[in-house]
Design a protein around this motif. Sequence first.
Motif, PDB file in Angstrom:
ATOM      1  N   PRO A   1      23.755  34.185 -40.101  1.00  0.00           N
ATOM      2  CA  PRO A   1      23.744  35.465 -39.383  1.00  0.00           C
ATOM      3  C   PRO A   1      24.726  35.469 -38.207  1.00  0.00           C
ATOM      4  N   ASN A   2      25.408  36.588 -38.054  1.00  0.00           N
ATOM      5  CA  ASN A   2      26.339  36.835 -36.946  1.00  0.00           C
ATOM      6  C   ASN A   2      27.573  35.944 -36.966  1.00  0.00           C
ATOM      7  N   ALA A   3      27.900  35.410 -38.126  1.00  0.00           N
ATOM      8  CA  ALA A   3      29.095  34.572 -38.224  1.00  0.00           C
ATOM      9  C   ALA A   3      29.846  34.880 -39.511  1.00  0.00           C
ATOM     10  N   SER A   4      31.158  34.858 -39.411  1.00  0.00           N
ATOM     11  CA  SER A   4      32.022  34.875 -40.590  1.00  0.00           C
ATOM     12  C   SER A   4      32.518  33.450 -40.746  1.00  0.00           C
ATOM     13  N   ARG A   5      32.482  32.943 -41.967  1.00  0.00           N
ATOM     14  CA  ARG A   5      32.939  31.566 -42.136  1.00  0.00           C
ATOM     15  C   ARG A   5      33.499  31.332 -43.526  1.00  0.00           C
ATOM     16  N   ILE A   6      34.371  30.336 -43.559  1.00  0.00           N
ATOM     17  CA  ILE A   6      34.971  29.908 -44.818  1.00  0.00           C
ATOM     18  C   ILE A   6      34.940  28.381 -44.874  1.00  0.00           C
ATOM     19  N   TYR A   7      35.075  27.877 -46.081  1.00  0.00           N
ATOM     20  CA  TYR A   7      35.182  26.438 -46.309  1.00  0.00           C
ATOM     21  C   TYR A   7      36.450  26.163 -47.096  1.00  0.00           C
ATOM     22  N   ILE A   8      37.097  25.072 -46.747  1.00  0.00           N
ATOM     23  CA  ILE A   8      38.200  24.549 -47.549  1.00  0.00           C
ATOM     24  C   ILE A   8      37.977  23.049 -47.694  1.00  0.00           C
ATOM     25  N   ASN A   9      38.730  22.451 -48.576  1.00  0.00           N
ATOM     26  CA  ASN A   9      38.731  20.995 -48.712  1.00  0.00           C
ATOM     27  C   ASN A   9      40.081  20.475 -48.269  1.00  0.00           C
ATOM     28  N   ASP A  10      40.068  19.352 -47.560  1.00  0.00           N
ATOM     29  CA  ASP A  10      41.346  18.722 -47.225  1.00  0.00           C
ATOM     30  C   ASP A  10      41.875  18.042 -48.496  1.00  0.00           C
ATOM     31  N   PRO A  11      43.067  17.455 -48.455  1.00  0.00           N
ATOM     32  CA  PRO A  11      43.644  16.867 -49.666  1.00  0.00           C
ATOM     33  C   PRO A  11      42.822  15.714 -50.247  1.00  0.00           C
ATOM     34  N   PHE A  12      41.855  15.228 -49.485  1.00  0.00           N
ATOM     35  CA  PHE A  12      41.049  14.086 -49.914  1.00  0.00           C
ATOM     36  C   PHE A  12      39.683  14.508 -50.425  1.00  0.00           C
ATOM     37  N   GLY A  13      39.385  15.816 -50.377  1.00  0.00           N
ATOM     38  CA  GLY A  13      38.109  16.319 -50.840  1.00  0.00           C
ATOM     39  C   GLY A  13      37.058  16.473 -49.761  1.00  0.00           C
ATOM     40  N   ASN A  14      37.418  16.213 -48.498  1.00  0.00           N
ATOM     41  CA  ASN A  14      36.486  16.416 -47.390  1.00  0.00           C
ATOM     42  C   ASN A  14      36.317  17.910 -47.127  1.00  0.00           C
ATOM     43  N   ARG A  15      35.091  18.329 -46.927  1.00  0.00           N
ATOM     44  CA  ARG A  15      34.781  19.724 -46.657  1.00  0.00           C
ATOM     45  C   ARG A  15      35.047  20.052 -45.185  1.00  0.00           C
TER      46      ARG A  15
ATOM     47  N   ASP B   1      35.135   7.715 -50.370  1.00  0.00           N
ATOM     48  CA  ASP B   1      34.239   8.722 -50.923  1.00  0.00           C
ATOM     49  C   ASP B   1      34.295   9.929 -49.987  1.00  0.00           C
ATOM     50  N   PRO B   2      34.787  11.090 -50.452  1.00  0.00           N
ATOM     51  CA  PRO B   2      34.927  12.241 -49.551  1.00  0.00           C
ATOM     52  C   PRO B   2      33.586  12.801 -49.102  1.00  0.00           C
ATOM     53  N   ALA B   3      33.593  13.437 -47.940  1.00  0.00           N
ATOM     54  CA  ALA B   3      32.409  14.122 -47.414  1.00  0.00           C
ATOM     55  C   ALA B   3      32.374  15.517 -48.034  1.00  0.00           C
ATOM     56  N   LYS B   4      31.567  15.675 -49.072  1.00  0.00           N
ATOM     57  CA  LYS B   4      31.522  16.951 -49.790  1.00  0.00           C
ATOM     58  C   LYS B   4      30.520  17.932 -49.201  1.00  0.00           C
ATOM     59  N   LYS B   5      29.512  17.439 -48.508  1.00  0.00           N
ATOM     60  CA  LYS B   5      28.508  18.308 -47.885  1.00  0.00           C
ATOM     61  C   LYS B   5      28.609  18.231 -46.353  1.00  0.00           C
ATOM     62  N   ALA B   6      28.523  17.020 -45.810  1.00  0.00           N
ATOM     63  CA  ALA B   6      28.688  16.844 -44.361  1.00  0.00           C
ATOM     64  C   ALA B   6      30.100  17.289 -43.997  1.00  0.00           C
ATOM     65  N   HIS B   7      30.242  17.944 -42.837  1.00  0.00           N
ATOM     66  CA  HIS B   7      31.555  18.481 -42.492  1.00  0.00           C
ATOM     67  C   HIS B   7      31.636  18.845 -41.019  1.00  0.00           C
ATOM     68  N   PRO B   8      32.858  18.863 -40.484  1.00  0.00           N
ATOM     69  CA  PRO B   8      33.047  19.463 -39.161  1.00  0.00           C
ATOM     70  C   PRO B   8      33.171  20.977 -39.325  1.00  0.00           C
ATOM     71  N   ALA B   9      32.764  21.705 -38.304  1.00  0.00           N
ATOM     72  CA  ALA B   9      32.908  23.159 -38.281  1.00  0.00           C
ATOM     73  C   ALA B   9      33.772  23.523 -37.073  1.00  0.00           C
ATOM     74  N   PHE B  10      34.862  24.209 -37.326  1.00  0.00           N
ATOM     75  CA  PHE B  10      35.806  24.577 -36.278  1.00  0.00           C
ATOM     76  C   PHE B  10      35.634  26.059 -35.938  1.00  0.00           C
ATOM     77  N   ARG B  11      35.399  26.345 -34.658  1.00  0.00           N
ATOM     78  CA  ARG B  11      35.359  27.744 -34.208  1.00  0.00           C
ATOM     79  C   ARG B  11      36.782  28.268 -34.178  1.00  0.00           C
ATOM     80  N   VAL B  12      36.967  29.458 -34.720  1.00  0.00           N
ATOM     81  CA  VAL B  12      38.292  30.056 -34.851  1.00  0.00           C
ATOM     82  C   VAL B  12      38.280  31.441 -34.220  1.00  0.00           C
ATOM     83  N   LYS B  13      39.344  31.769 -33.548  1.00  0.00           N
ATOM     84  CA  LYS B  13      39.545  33.133 -33.079  1.00  0.00           C
ATOM     85  C   LYS B  13      40.433  33.817 -34.112  1.00  0.00           C
ATOM     86  N   ASN B  14      39.953  34.917 -34.664  1.00  0.00           N
ATOM     87  CA  ASN B  14      40.645  35.699 -35.688  1.00  0.00           C
ATOM     88  C   ASN B  14      40.650  34.970 -37.036  1.00  0.00           C
TER      89      ASN B  14
END
Length: 123
Positions: free
Chosen positions: A101-115, A66-79
């Motif tokens: 606030p003060n953050a730019s962020r995006i979400y993707i899903n891995d091939p298994f549907g994990n957020r 069962d994929p994690a559709k809401k719970a997720h890791p958040a990775f800090r990215v430069k650029n």
Amino acid sequence: MVFQFESIDHVQLAAPVGSEETAREFYRGLLGFQEVQKPASLQKNGGVWFQAGQIQLHIGIDEPFDPAKKAHPAFRVKNLQELKLYLSTKGVKYTEDDKLPNASRIYINDPFGNRLEFLEWQN
């Protein structure tokens, strides 16, 4: 308290049985993580481990899956803008979010549907 938390050692996400090669293609091939050898005592469980810098990500096999559709890791990215351009060239759809606030962020899903969240803090 006599103990203290130091950092997160790793994050584990689940994947379906037999999906190790798909995980490699996505996390290693697309996102650029390096594969980390699992200890021999854990190899029988399936799955695959990855690392990027100090970030360790473990893909564990879960049945039933069962994929994690809401719970997720958040990775800090430069650029983050460059990551968005890169994902676009690879045909990976992402969702932008401006609610933090003060953050730019995006979400993707891995091939298994994990957020997965990728964010860059603004100074």
